[in-house]
Write an enzyme that holds these catalytic residues in place. Structure first.
Site, PDB file in Angstrom:
ATOM      1  N   GLU A  69       0.835  -1.211   0.000  1.00  0.00           N
ATOM      2  CA  GLU A  69       0.000   0.000   0.000  1.00  0.00           C
ATOM      3  C   GLU A  69       0.865   1.254   0.000  1.00  0.00           C
ATOM      4  O   GLU A  69       0.526   2.256  -0.641  1.00  0.00           O
ATOM      5  CB  GLU A  69      -0.931  -0.009   1.214  1.00  0.00           C
ATOM      6  CG  GLU A  69      -2.019  -1.076   1.146  1.00  0.00           C
ATOM      7  CD  GLU A  69      -2.878  -0.934  -0.095  1.00  0.00           C
ATOM      8  OE1 GLU A  69      -3.391   0.183  -0.343  1.00  0.00           O
ATOM      9  OE2 GLU A  69      -3.030  -1.930  -0.840  1.00  0.00           O
TER      10      GLU A  69
ATOM     11  N   TRP B 110       1.693   1.726  -3.481  1.00  0.00           N
ATOM     12  CA  TRP B 110       0.668   2.389  -4.293  1.00  0.00           C
ATOM     13  C   TRP B 110       0.776   3.907  -4.179  1.00  0.00           C
ATOM     14  O   TRP B 110       0.589   4.638  -5.157  1.00  0.00           O
ATOM     15  CB  TRP B 110      -0.735   1.931  -3.874  1.00  0.00           C
ATOM     16  CG  TRP B 110      -1.184   0.699  -4.580  1.00  0.00           C
ATOM     17  CD1 TRP B 110      -1.211  -0.574  -4.103  1.00  0.00           C
ATOM     18  CD2 TRP B 110      -1.686   0.619  -5.928  1.00  0.00           C
ATOM     19  NE1 TRP B 110      -1.685  -1.442  -5.058  1.00  0.00           N
ATOM     20  CE2 TRP B 110      -1.990  -0.741  -6.181  1.00  0.00           C
ATOM     21  CE3 TRP B 110      -1.902   1.554  -6.942  1.00  0.00           C
ATOM     22  CZ2 TRP B 110      -2.501  -1.176  -7.401  1.00  0.00           C
ATOM     23  CZ3 TRP B 110      -2.420   1.125  -8.161  1.00  0.00           C
ATOM     24  CH2 TRP B 110      -2.707  -0.230  -8.369  1.00  0.00           C
TER      25      TRP B 110
ATOM     26  N   TRP C 140     -20.451  11.829 -19.669  1.00  0.00           N
ATOM     27  CA  TRP C 140     -20.825  12.035 -18.265  1.00  0.00           C
ATOM     28  C   TRP C 140     -22.145  12.786 -18.169  1.00  0.00           C
ATOM     29  O   TRP C 140     -22.476  13.620 -19.009  1.00  0.00           O
ATOM     30  CB  TRP C 140     -19.750  12.836 -17.533  1.00  0.00           C
ATOM     31  CG  TRP C 140     -18.396  12.194 -17.488  1.00  0.00           C
ATOM     32  CD1 TRP C 140     -17.261  12.626 -18.104  1.00  0.00           C
ATOM     33  CD2 TRP C 140     -18.024  11.011 -16.770  1.00  0.00           C
ATOM     34  NE1 TRP C 140     -16.212  11.801 -17.829  1.00  0.00           N
ATOM     35  CE2 TRP C 140     -16.644  10.792 -17.006  1.00  0.00           C
ATOM     36  CE3 TRP C 140     -18.711  10.116 -15.947  1.00  0.00           C
ATOM     37  CZ2 TRP C 140     -15.946   9.723 -16.458  1.00  0.00           C
ATOM     38  CZ3 TRP C 140     -18.015   9.051 -15.400  1.00  0.00           C
ATOM     39  CH2 TRP C 140     -16.657   8.853 -15.660  1.00  0.00           C
TER      40      TRP C 140
ATOM     41  N   ASN D 233     -10.353   3.135   3.134  1.00  0.00           N
ATOM     42  CA  ASN D 233     -10.036   2.967   1.717  1.00  0.00           C
ATOM     43  C   ASN D 233     -11.031   2.087   0.975  1.00  0.00           C
ATOM     44  O   ASN D 233     -11.382   2.363  -0.171  1.00  0.00           O
ATOM     45  CB  ASN D 233      -8.624   2.404   1.550  1.00  0.00           C
ATOM     46  CG  ASN D 233      -8.179   2.418   0.109  1.00  0.00           C
ATOM     47  OD1 ASN D 233      -8.122   3.468  -0.519  1.00  0.00           O
ATOM     48  ND2 ASN D 233      -7.878   1.248  -0.443  1.00  0.00           N
TER      49      ASN D 233
ATOM     50  N   TRP E 150     -15.451  11.795 -12.660  1.00  0.00           N
ATOM     51  CA  TRP E 150     -14.549  11.523 -11.546  1.00  0.00           C
ATOM     52  C   TRP E 150     -13.928  12.809 -10.998  1.00  0.00           C
ATOM     53  O   TRP E 150     -13.596  12.885  -9.810  1.00  0.00           O
ATOM     54  CB  TRP E 150     -13.449  10.546 -11.962  1.00  0.00           C
ATOM     55  CG  TRP E 150     -12.589  10.969 -13.119  1.00  0.00           C
ATOM     56  CD1 TRP E 150     -12.805  10.708 -14.442  1.00  0.00           C
ATOM     57  CD2 TRP E 150     -11.372  11.742 -13.062  1.00  0.00           C
ATOM     58  NE1 TRP E 150     -11.814  11.257 -15.208  1.00  0.00           N
ATOM     59  CE2 TRP E 150     -10.914  11.889 -14.391  1.00  0.00           C
ATOM     60  CE3 TRP E 150     -10.629  12.302 -12.032  1.00  0.00           C
ATOM     61  CZ2 TRP E 150      -9.745  12.593 -14.709  1.00  0.00           C
ATOM     62  CZ3 TRP E 150      -9.467  13.003 -12.334  1.00  0.00           C
ATOM     63  CH2 TRP E 150      -9.036  13.140 -13.664  1.00  0.00           C
TER      64      TRP E 150
ATOM     65  N   TRP F 119      -8.792   8.412  -8.231  1.00  0.00           N
ATOM     66  CA  TRP F 119     -10.040   8.703  -8.945  1.00  0.00           C
ATOM     67  C   TRP F 119      -9.965   8.272 -10.408  1.00  0.00           C
ATOM     68  O   TRP F 119     -10.964   7.795 -10.968  1.00  0.00           O
ATOM     69  CB  TRP F 119     -10.383  10.189  -8.818  1.00  0.00           C
ATOM     70  CG  TRP F 119     -11.146  10.456  -7.550  1.00  0.00           C
ATOM     71  CD1 TRP F 119     -10.660  10.990  -6.391  1.00  0.00           C
ATOM     72  CD2 TRP F 119     -12.516  10.142  -7.308  1.00  0.00           C
ATOM     73  NE1 TRP F 119     -11.650  11.024  -5.442  1.00  0.00           N
ATOM     74  CE2 TRP F 119     -12.801  10.520  -5.967  1.00  0.00           C
ATOM     75  CE3 TRP F 119     -13.539   9.592  -8.074  1.00  0.00           C
ATOM     76  CZ2 TRP F 119     -14.063  10.356  -5.395  1.00  0.00           C
ATOM     77  CZ3 TRP F 119     -14.803   9.430  -7.506  1.00  0.00           C
ATOM     78  CH2 TRP F 119     -15.049   9.810  -6.186  1.00  0.00           C
TER      79      TRP F 119
END
Length: 485
Positions: A283, A286, A314, A349, A367, A390
């Site tokens: 993590e 990431w 969208w 998360n 987003w 996102w």
């Protein structure tokens, strides 16, 4: 005859608000002369990515803690507000300083600003040097076989691990020499970083202790209580199974090298599960990946990495966006997450993925709208992580979630909040529902709803979009983009 002290070394602090493992501060202390720590609130330089409301609250508390830490070492934190370049130049002239040190930032606006500042300092015959305090590995050191940046996490992290362990963290200086005369410092309270009318930060004050000491206490608790089972419990928002170190990392109250070596030391002492440590450090990887992406793709915060998504169809619905922001979508796990965010400035998360998927796919809202809301409300609002995450959930970024993966909020709730305790805490109007119904209140009978004090559509909303209909609409839109790309 009293010899005058040498000119101080300026340490320009930014997102590195700590004393330990602070390479710029360590280098300044090693010169042996006076050290002048400076923090500059340069909101204009940050443009649209100036700190949001929650980040401003955290910054105030963090600077308070940092100033106290410097005072204990006989030093002082100088505060200035305005354009960083001219302020630094004024300080150079005022103090006779020849050297400015800082730790690098990786946001596009910061790279451009810092490059210009360094050029001006050097042009005046002074020196400026920068260091790495925020990452395990610099973005230009991790490359594919073709020499470019990685766009997929797994080979990226494998390449990082192949570089060996990051350097050991530096110790905090025990003392710092003070200059003969301190330059003017502004009062932190004059910056008005804290909310006043209304003061909505009560939940954040209750949930967090900003500052380096708070970061170390959080890491100690996580390693002792949750690291061993992290790989099992990290997806459960109803338990304390994660580290909650993200805001401390963003503000630099703790660095990834410190975390890396503390976790590895715990494993070496055979006091923690190696699997839990491996998954947790992934993590951290990431976060590292997000920073590398932002460095190599500076348009990440605004533009989809996959060009086909530039024309994605969208929807625009102010009502749906507001319902999502306020935690009034009618889907309990989504609403619980959004209310936790508003109250504490943070969200688990797993729930971030659920609420993100709901916004982008069920509601088909862009987003970027979610990214903007998170930027203002998260205490860990981090441009790299926020943008990359996102884009991931939107299916348009690096290593993105497959377009056909649409989180089912009911199943996600039942799986990761099996007793409904997370929902009951943050959506208390549903707390008296029987556990099997807390994630699907619309399935309750009138008797069950009445017994729980619920009137759907009044005390708690009905779903603003039907799950299967929203999913089908999303799949149709995403499939069209995939065919055209």
């Amino acid at each position: 005859r009293i010899e005058p002290m040498p000119a101080p070394v300026i340490v320009w602090l930014r997102q590195d608000l700590r004393l330990a493992d602070n390479p710029a501060l360590d280098a300044a202390a090693r010169f042996g002369g006076p050290v002048l720590p400076v923090y500059i609130l340069d909101e204009a330089g940050q443009g649209e990515w100036a700190p949001g409301g929650a980040s401003r609250w955290w910054l105030h508390r963090s600077l308070e803690a940092l100033a106290a830490a410097f005072a204990k070492r006989g030093s002082k934190l100088i505060l200035r507000r305005g354009a960083a370049g001219p302020i630094l130049e004024d300080l150079l002239d005022e103090t006779g300083t020849e050297l400015v040190l800082w730790n690098r930032l990786y946001e596009p606006w910061a790279i451009a600003r810092d490059t210009a500042i360094k050029s001006r300092i050097v042009a005046k015959g002074r020196r400026a040097e920068s260091f790495n305090a925020a990452l395990l590995f610099e973005p230009w050191t991790v490359k594919t076989g073709a020499g470019g940046p990685y766009k997929v996490f797994t080979p990226f992290w494998k390449a990082c691990l192949g570089l060996g362990a990051p350097p050991s963290p530096l110790k905090a200086p025990k003392t710092l020499a003070a200059p003969d005369r301190w330059p003017r410092s502004e009062a932190l309270d004059s910056w008005a970083l804290l909310p006043t009318k209304p003061d909505w930060a009560g939940g954040m004050r209750e949930a967090w202790t900003p500052g380096e000491a708070g970061a170390q206490a959080r890491l100690d608790g996580f390693i002792a209580d949750a690291l061993a089972e992290y790989h099992v419990m990290r997806d459960r928002p109803d338990v304390e199974g994660v580290s909650r170190l993200s805001p401390y990392l963003h503000f630099g109250e703790i660095g990834p090298r410190q975390i890396w070596h503390r976790v590895q030391a715990r494993v070496a002492a055979e006091q923690a599960s190696a699997k839990g440590a491996e998954v947790y450090l992934k993590e951290i990887g990431w976060r590292e990946f997000s920073y590398h992406l932002l460095f190599h793709f500076p348009s990440l915060p605004t533009t989809p990495l996959q060009a086909a998504f530039a024309d994605f169809p969208w929807r625009e619905s102010v009502a749906d966006l507001k319902a999502w922001q306020r935690g009034l979508t009618g889907y309990p796990i989504v609403d619980a997450g959004m209310r936790q965010l508003w109250a504490t400035g943070w969200m688990h998360n797993r729930v971030r993925m659920i609420v993100g998927s709901f916004l982008v796919k069920h509601l088909l809202l862009p987003w970027q709208a979610g990214e903007a809301w998170f930027w203002n409300t998260l205490v860990d609002a981090d441009l790299a992580s926020n943008s990359a995450s996102w884009q991931w959930i939107g299916g348009c970024g690096a290593d993105a979630a497959p377009y056909f993966r649409v989180f089912n909020p009911m199943l996600q709730g039942e799986k990761f909040d099996p007793k409904g305790e997370y929902v009951a805490r943050w959506v208390p109007e549903l707390a008296d529902l029987p556990t099997p119904l807390i994630h699907t209140p619309w399935k309750a009978t009138e008797i069950e709803l009445k017994g729980a004090g619920i009137v759907l559509g009044k005390t708690y909303p009905r779903p603003i979009v039907e799950h299967e209909g929203g999913r089908a609409r999303a799949l149709n839109a995403f499939q069209k983009i995939r065919k055209e790309s």
